[in-house]
Each structure stands twice: as structure tokens, then as C-alpha cells.
Design a protein around this motif. Structure first.
Motif: not given
Length: 395
Positions: A19-21, A80-84, A88-90, A381-385
Motif C-alpha cells: 500500500a502507498t498509504s 530499492s523500495i518505497s514505504n510498504p 515510522g518507515y525508515s 511477489n511482494n517481499r520488502p525487508v
């Protein structure tokens, strides 16, 4: 924006995951928090020398590679990723497209060199993620591995996979085989990597004993070949052999399920928790889960031959894939409820909105910047760290 963020954004186009929100944290108290259990009911038996003879023979046959040498030969580039979609995303990253979309491999546990030594290990600041492999997209667990990811602006944005193996054979003909465990949690402390083994406790690995193996075989080949000098490992160039076992014992009447673990550097210990269901599960226990703290021997990064727990809790939450603790504070990630729970004995519980598919947690101490909580998703297909500021999720 941090130096690390600038390097990531410069290295590749930003990949938007989830999600972007932002998820807005809730600070409403849960109906009830954990209750205390008798800690003396839970003990560990440690053997760090279980495979000494075989490990020495394998080192003589194959030779070792340092962590720095492994990372010098890192052969995958992360994205790279944006906020998932979390408050508090860093910062964060994801794997290359092959690993993000691989239905036979699933990321689970997370630890860092901040756990291991409070900073760099062998000149590298690393995030390490454990994975399990299935025999086909719908098959059973067949092996496990770790992924070592450089997390330092000084180094390339690369990572390397290392297969976890169990030594077999004899001193004259040493061999190794796959370790088909879930690897649901990992903790790196000093030179030792502790990997959760669901029904037993933990397996122990020594990061100074990464072995160099032969590539060029088939994807199915594992271990010593008939010529006695060639060792294949599913085409992995490096394997990490088990050195010992930490066995879990209890007088409570119900064995612990070691679903996930993490390190508490503030109170040198490993904390663990169980994945259970309130009802209706066939592959997991249907009961309240527990969380237990096991201290390291004073002044060391190892457990004593026999260790008694110093804290044990019965939890009111279910579907727990992640746990972290630091300075008397606890965090629990529920993948099923998409919530992150915070608790201290004095303040009681708080509940925060969280991601789906969330896995393990790792606490990141920082002397000059805000402390962080690292975590990951296993979702295909959606594996952020990624890391969030700890203060966003409890005082």
C-alpha cells in the motif's frame, strides 16, 4: 534522507511494494496482556562441539571463506523500495526479481551485524535473512539457507546466498546434507548464528566456518561426489555447516514450538515465541502461545551447558511470526491479524496496525540515531525487508 537511502535510490528505480498509504498506529490498550509463567519450567541443553570432528575434516577438505570474502563475491543485486505502508518507515530494500517471485523459496528470519557485534562484522554491516526451500511450488520443505545482504553505503548493493548444511560422513570421508527446516527465526551473536528449529530448539552455526564448494553440478546434487574431492551444494558456492545444537526442555507438560527467535543485546539473551491458533488449525497448535527468554552465559555469546529461562509469558495473541525484546519491552508480530503488539509489565499492552505476511523482527540499537525494528514479508511477489523507528511502536 539517510546516506543509506541516497545510495539505494541512486542504485535503482524505486520499487513500490504494498500500500502507498501509511498505516496509522493505534494506541488503544488491548483487552488483556501477557501473564507470567514459571520460568524455571523451561531449560536449554547446549552442545557447541557436536560436529567438531566432521567440521574440522570439512574445513581441511574444502577451505573456508571469511564473511568479507563471501561479500566480495556477492552475485545478486537488491532493489530499492518505497514505504510498504507502515508508520515510522525508515529504510528498506527487496531482492532481485528472481527471488521476489520464487514460489519455491520463502524468507523467514532476520538478524543483523548490529545483533552480532553492535556494528560491522569483518568490515561489513549486514542484514541476514533465513529462507526455507520447498521441493516445487507446492512441495515439502527440502532445505534452508541464509541470504547475506550488505547494508552500508561503503559497499555495493549486493547479496549472497549461503546454504545451511548438516555435517555427515566420517573424519576420513566427511560429507554434508541439507537441513530441511522452516528456519523461522535467526539470531547472530558474536561469531555464532542461532537458527530456530521448530520442534527442537535451535541449531548453531559458526560464521567463521563458511565452506567453499564446487559449482557446476546439477541443481539436485548435494555433498561429496564419488571422486572424493568434489563437493556440490545445489550450485551454491558457499555452505555453512552446523556446529552444534541447543535442545529445548520443559517440565510444563507442553513442549515449546520454536517458531521464531530474536536477540536482546540489552539483556544478553535469545527470546522465542510460538505460532499457534485460537482454534481450527491442523498444522499448528490450537492453544495460547508462550514467549520465553533464555540468557547467555555471563560475558559470552554462548549458552551454558544447561540454561534455565529467566522470563516466561503466556500470550493473548495468535499467529505470531515475529518477536523482539529490548530493555524489558516486548514486540510481537501477528501475520494473521496484521498487528504489531507492544507490551511491558508496567505499561501494559498496545496494539498497532501492521503489514500482512509479516515475519520475524530484529531490534537495531543505534548510539547516534533512533533505534529501529527490522522486519520482512514472505508474500510471493511482494517481499520488502525494511526498518521502522522503534519509538513509533511503543516508548
Amino acid at each position: 534522507m539517510s546516506v543509506r537511502s541516497r545510495v539505494l535510490l541512486a542504485a535503482a528505480g524505486v520499487l513500490v511494494l504494498g500500500a502507498t498509504s501509511l498505516s496509522t498506529p493505534s494506541t488503544a490498550n488491548a483487552a488483556s496482556g501477557p501473564t507470567t509463567l514459571p520460568a524455571g519450567q523451561y531449560t536449554l541443553s547446549a552442545n557447541y562441539h557436536q560436529y567438531d570432528t566432521l567440521d574440522s575434516a570439512l574445513v581441511s577438505k574444502l577451505g573456508t571463506a571469511s564473511v568479507s570474502q563471501v561479500m566480495d563475491n556477492a552475485n545478486h543485486t537488491r532493489q530499492s523500495i518505497s514505504n510498504p505502508g507502515v508508520a515510522g518507515y525508515s529504510d528498506g530494500f527487496t531482492y532481485d526479481s528472481g527471488d521476489v517471485g520464487d514460489c519455491t523459496n520463502y524468507p523467514q528470519g532476520i538478524t543483523t551485524t548490529r545483533d552480532a557485534v553492535g556494528g560491522d562484522y569483518d568490515g561489513h554491516q549486514l542484514v541476514v535473512v533465513s529462507w526455507y526451500t520447498k521441493a516445487g511450488c507446492d512441495g515439502a520443505q527440502s532445505r534452508s539457507r541464509i541470504t547475506m545482504i550488505d547494508w552500508d553505503a561503503t559497499w555495493p548493493n549486493t547479496y549472497r546466498k549461503v546454504l545451511l548444511v548438516e555435517p555427515t560422513g566420517s573424519a576420513s570421508a566427511p560429507d554434508f546434507t541439507d537441513i530441511p527446516i522452516h528456519a523461522g527465526g535467526i539470531s547472530w551473536y558474536g561469531d555464532y548464528l542461532y537458527v530456530a528449529d521448530t520442534g527442537h530448539g535451535m541449531r548453531v552455526f559458526d560464521m567463521r566456518k563458511i565452506l567453499k564448494t564446487n559449482t557446476g553440478g546439477t541443481a539436485d546434487q548435494i555433498g561429496r561426489q564419488s571422486d572424493g574431492t568434489t563437493y556440490y551444494a545445489h550450485n551454491y558456492a558457499y555452505v555453512l555447516p552446523q556446529v552444534g545444537t541447543i535442545t529445548s526442555n520443559t517440565t510444563s507438560g507442553t513442549s515449546l514450538v520454536w517458531s521464531t527467535i530474536s536477540l536482546d543485546r540489552a539483556i544478553p539473551s535469545v527470546v522465542m515465541t510460538e505460532y499457534t491458533c485460537s482454534s481450527g488449525c491442523t498444522g499448528y497448535p490450537n492453544r495460547a502461545p508462550r514467549a520465553v527468554r533464555f540468557p547467555f552465559a555471563s560475558g559470552t555469546t554462548t549458552f551454558a551447558a544447561s540454561t534455565t529461562a529467566t522470563e516466561a509469558l503466556q500470550l493473548p495473541w495468535y499467529n505470531l511470526n515475529g518477536v523482539a525484546s529490548h530493555n524489558g519491552r516486548w514486540w510481537f508480530n501477528s501475520s494473521g491479524q496484521k498487528q504489531l503488539y507492544y507490551w511491558t509489565p508496567s505499561s501494559g499492552p498496545l496494539t498497532f496496525a501492521w503489514i500482512s505476511g509479516g515475519e520475524s523482527l530484529s531490534y537495531w540499537e543505534d548510539a547516534t540515531n533512533p533505534d529501529l525494528l527490522w522486519t520482512l514479508r514472505e508474500t510471493l511477489n511482494n517481499r520488502p525487508v525494511f526498518a521502522v523507528t522503534q519509538a513509533t511502536y511503543g516508548p
